[in-house]
Scaffold this motif. Structure first.
Motif, PDB file in Angstrom:
ATOM      1  N   LEU A 154      -0.696   3.157  10.618  1.00  0.00           N
ATOM      2  CA  LEU A 154      -1.021   3.854   9.120  1.00  0.00           C
ATOM      3  C   LEU A 154      -2.109   2.608   8.955  1.00  0.00           C
ATOM      4  N   TYR A 195      -3.938   8.643   2.199  1.00  0.00           N
ATOM      5  CA  TYR A 195      -3.614   7.802   2.837  1.00  0.00           C
ATOM      6  C   TYR A 195      -2.188   7.157   2.333  1.00  0.00           C
ATOM      7  N   LEU A 207       1.516   6.270   3.717  1.00  0.00           N
ATOM      8  CA  LEU A 207       2.007   4.752   3.597  1.00  0.00           C
ATOM      9  C   LEU A 207       2.619   4.807   3.046  1.00  0.00           C
TER      10      LEU A 207
END
Length: 561
Positions: A484, A507, A511
């Protein structure tokens, strides 16, 4: 280590064909590998099916110092990279670059970005929040990728709505002008004016008369307009500051109306536009865009009149590679007509203009309307968020000096994330309960994840170092976090190229979830000092990227919550 470049070399050695590393993909599931090469691209040249090509090439490639396994899955060749190489490459880069990690400086441009389109004499509501936040965030993403961004606004400070407001204010309003929340107050007057104007047809004539007097420069009315306009603008600038935004150039309808009328009349004289029943129009029928009215038959201006003048004013003041209009999807057709008109009248920057369309914010029971007053005001939304956060952190042992700033950071983080955590082209059906929730996929969840990482690092009185055995990071959860982290530059680049901040919000949620899972499953601080060093650097990297991503979203990242 550039894994894509290494894979590209392996493919070339096996197939004798040079392939771009841009073609190499990241599989949707980590069990399928870390990278995947689609063999469709070679089918025409090798005259075989993509599946056959994948089988043949995968047999010719062997694991090496960087690749631990090669697996053919259908028409794809999937590559698994060595964990220690991956961790060394990603963590050293973040350790050295910190907040600069992930920026893409390949092709810098000068971008003139227009967001922030509220009106004076009307309320600032949650629909305006989406417009303001989206414009600010896109600007930050472009700047992070090395571009120069000129942030501009375009506000409606004249027109029928102002005449209606002044009519009610002078005839019926008996209260005082407030010192704060002027936007809210002016919106209330506008709603009352709209409802009152419907009671009697003579009221509409009175409003029309005020509108005409304003256009003719009536001293008393112009003086009142200027005074109330300033009050409204002062409040708008306060909201700009509260939302942590910045505007380089503020444009107003009042400064482009007369130049627009003049320009449209010139176009008619030159034969580029034509008269139709007294109005001046652009006939765009052959372009399947209908008729674009540029000036009313009574000589009154329209949005089109002013937008043409605005485009010319922008080009006069700035030299840019791209001029973006961040405006709601309701105006899609208007901008198609405007851009085609600019092209036909030989506007020099007609090929540089682009409409960044986004979905409007609606309520559960339908569309918002300032005229009817069925809107959720910025001030009300802000105050309810601040109140909720204050209640939630009341029991926490936070430093008294930092409480106010932490409350604001969390409240505004929740507000902005609500407007960003969805594909911008889609409408938002506003749900107060969901917007006020701090559970699940929210801005405060990401802020808390970052604060947790800060807390871990504070517990250890040890300088973070990139000097340890990278092979220590060997769990699947660690590898998932590393992948990631490695993908962050691609995420930022894609978000900017597609004008979609929700790519970054997704995203950051992924994460945060990966980090929290790891935090609960493994001990960071422990007896194995080499492993502790490795895990502390991993936590440090997560902390840096969460902060970087939140900053792109115009959300502050408090170190304690």
């Amino acid at each position: 280590m550039n894994f894509k470049n290494e894979i590209s070399k392996l493919i070339k050695n096996a197939s004798k064909i040079t392939v771009s590393e841009d073609i190499i993909e990241i599989p949707p599931d980590s069990k399928m590998g870390d990278y995947a090469f689609p063999c469709f691209i070679l089918a025409k040249e090798l005259k075989k099916s993509p599946i056959e090509i994948a089988k043949d090439i995968s047999k010719k490639i062997q694991p090496n110092n960087y690749i631990s396994e090669i697996k053919q899955i259908g028409p794809y060749i999937n590559f698994f990279v060595k964990k220690d190489i991956l961790s060394k490459e990603v963590l050293e880069k973040i350790y050295n670059e910190k907040e600069k990690y992930g920026n893409n400086l390949a092709k810098p441009q000068t971008i003139l970005l227009e967001g922030w389109q509220p009106n004076t004499h009307k309320a600032f509501h949650i629909g305006h929040i989406r417009n303001a936040v989206l414009g600010e965030v896109l600007a930050r993403i472009f700047e992070f990728n090395g571009n120069k961004v000129i942030k501009s606004s375009y506000m409606g400070d004249i027109g029928a709505h102002v005449a209606k407001w002044i009519w009610y204010f002078t005839k019926y309003y008996e209260g005082k002008i407030p010192k704060t929340n002027v936007s809210k107050w002016s919106g209330q007057i506008y709603t009352k004016a709209t409802l009152k104007s419907k009671e009697n047809e003579k009221y509409l004539n009175e409003i029309h008369e005020i509108h005409k007097k304003l256009e003719d420069g009536d001293k008393n009315l112009v003086k009142l307009w200027k005074e109330t306009r300033k009050l409204c603008l002062d409040d708008i600038w306060n909201i700009v500051k509260e939302l942590d935004s910045h505007i380089d150039r503020a444009y107003f309808e009042s400064e482009v109306e007369q130049p627009g009328i003049k320009k449209v009349k010139e176009l008619e004289k030159l034969g580029m536009a034509k008269l139709s029943e007294g109005a001046i129009i652009m006939d765009l029928e052959k372009h399947k865009l209908g008729v674009f009215v540029l000036l009313k038959s009574n000589g009154a201006s329209l949005y089109s009149t002013k937008d043409i003048a605005l485009a010319y004013l922008k080009s006069k003041e700035y030299k840019f590679d791209l001029s973006l209009y961040v405006v709601a999807s309701e105006q899609d057709h208007h901008f198609r007509q405007l851009f085609k008109t600019l092209e036909l009248i030989n506007y020099k920057d007609s090929k540089k203009v682009k409409h960044v369309s986004y979905g409007v914010v609606k309520l559960k029971d339908g569309k918002m309307s300032s005229r009817l007053g069925n809107i959720i005001l910025y001030e009300d939304f802000r105050d309810r968020l601040l109140e909720k956060v204050e209640k939630q952190i009341k029991a926490r042992n936070l430093p008294e000096k930092q409480k106010d700033s932490i409350v604001k950071d969390i409240a505004f983080g929740a507000m902005k994330f609500t407007m960003l955590n969805q594909d911008s082209v889609k409408e938002i059906v506003f749900d107060y309960d969901k917007a006020l929730s701090f559970e699940g996929e929210t801005g405060p969840y990401i802020q808390y994840s970052r604060a947790r990482a800060c807390s871990v690092l504070k517990k250890v009185n040890e300088k973070i170092s990139a000097n340890f055995k990278f092979s220590k990071l060997e769990t699947n959860e660690e590898k998932e976090i590393l992948k990631l982290l490695k993908n962050y530059p691609n995420i930022v680049l894609k978000s900017g190229e597609e004008y979609k901040p929700h790519i970054i919000t997704r995203y950051l949620l992924d994460l945060s979830q990966a980090f929290n899972l790891y935090y609960h499953k493994y001990k960071i601080i422990q007896e194995d000092l080499d492993l502790q060093k490795a895990r502390l650097l991993l936590v440090f990297a997560v902390k840096e990227i969460l902060k970087s991503g939140l900053n792109l979203l115009s959300i502050n990242a408090p170190e304690i919550m």
